[in-house]
Write a protein that holds these residues in place. Sequence first.
Motif, PDB file in Angstrom:
ATOM      1  N   ASP A  81     -47.156 -68.861 -18.711  1.00 19.84           N
ATOM      2  CA  ASP A  81     -47.594 -68.240 -17.457  1.00 19.84           C
ATOM      3  C   ASP A  81     -46.751 -67.019 -17.160  1.00 19.84           C
ATOM      4  N   THR A  99     -52.028 -67.743 -18.055  1.00 21.64           N
ATOM      5  CA  THR A  99     -52.321 -67.016 -16.825  1.00 21.64           C
ATOM      6  C   THR A  99     -51.349 -65.864 -16.586  1.00 21.64           C
ATOM      7  N   LYS A 147     -50.568 -63.922 -12.942  1.00 24.28           N
ATOM      8  CA  LYS A 147     -50.998 -63.996 -11.547  1.00 24.28           C
ATOM      9  C   LYS A 147     -49.960 -63.350 -10.641  1.00 24.28           C
ATOM     10  N   TYR A 164     -57.158 -58.422 -10.607  1.00 24.12           N
ATOM     11  CA  TYR A 164     -56.008 -59.278 -10.879  1.00 24.12           C
ATOM     12  C   TYR A 164     -56.068 -60.557 -10.064  1.00 24.12           C
ATOM     13  N   ASP A 165     -55.602 -61.642 -10.675  1.00 22.47           N
ATOM     14  CA  ASP A 165     -55.493 -62.916  -9.970  1.00 22.47           C
ATOM     15  C   ASP A 165     -54.287 -62.876  -9.038  1.00 22.47           C
ATOM     16  N   SER A 221     -52.257 -75.430  -9.906  1.00 22.57           N
ATOM     17  CA  SER A 221     -53.016 -74.585 -10.827  1.00 22.57           C
ATOM     18  C   SER A 221     -52.788 -74.963 -12.289  1.00 22.57           C
TER      19      SER A 221
END
Length: 273
Positions: free
Chosen positions: A147, A181, A183, A205-206, A252
Amino acid sequence: MRIISLINLKGGVAKTTTTINMAVILSKIYGKRVLIVDNDVQANVTKHFELHNYDCPSVEDIYRQENTDINRIIKPCYPENAKLDLIPANMNLDDALTNLLKDSYREQITPLKNALKKVENEYDFCLIDNPPGVGINILNALVCSHDIIVPIKLDKNSLDGMQDLYEIVEDLISYNPNLDTMKCLITMYKKNMYAADTVLRNSQYDVFNTRIRYSEKVDMSTFSQGGGLLTFSPRSAACVDYKIFVKEYIESLPASIRKEFSYAKNKNVGKTK
């Protein structure tokens, strides 16, 4: 071991603050085994935990020589608690990275990945604190991460830099099939930033739902040692938000990891915004 890189091309966006507080919350509230890698020559995480020392092994050894014994580098953040450890840094990291770039016989973007693989069964999470920019140490972090969290202060320079970071990550996808991910986490948030917040959330973008509100306690906590906001000012707006953010991050995660957490036992964690 889930590896998380805290990255932004811009400085002053709370990467180190987020690394420290996320690690402390995962360790102290959730009881997880956490390793922090100080991947920054400024060594602010190392100094926060009072482990700055030029005479002891540090992250430079990982970049300087192959087959380094990573266990001799790792230091406990709290002698009385084995759940939070650190790979420290100091200014020698700069020279080690320069030498790595000059060494055409070594694989340059995998030393950190190879080192962390040796302790992947000893920790639940590894958080890597990175400097601004795109140095070879940051590429090492990207290649081994699951991540990427991008702490971002809502100003035009930070928003403009997101596209550059996004393209760098895209270029490295082939080297890291485990990357799940990338984020954004809004930090130092104030009410007058609503318009910029909306622009970011409407972009490609997240973005985490949680915003870390601006708090003077964050700057003050840098003068304390070792416990982050959870020790220095647990009721401050930023500390409350960091606990909510970590809960959102956990929710998440893939189900296989998420099931290991018991939210009912963690009454200090608020509801996600």
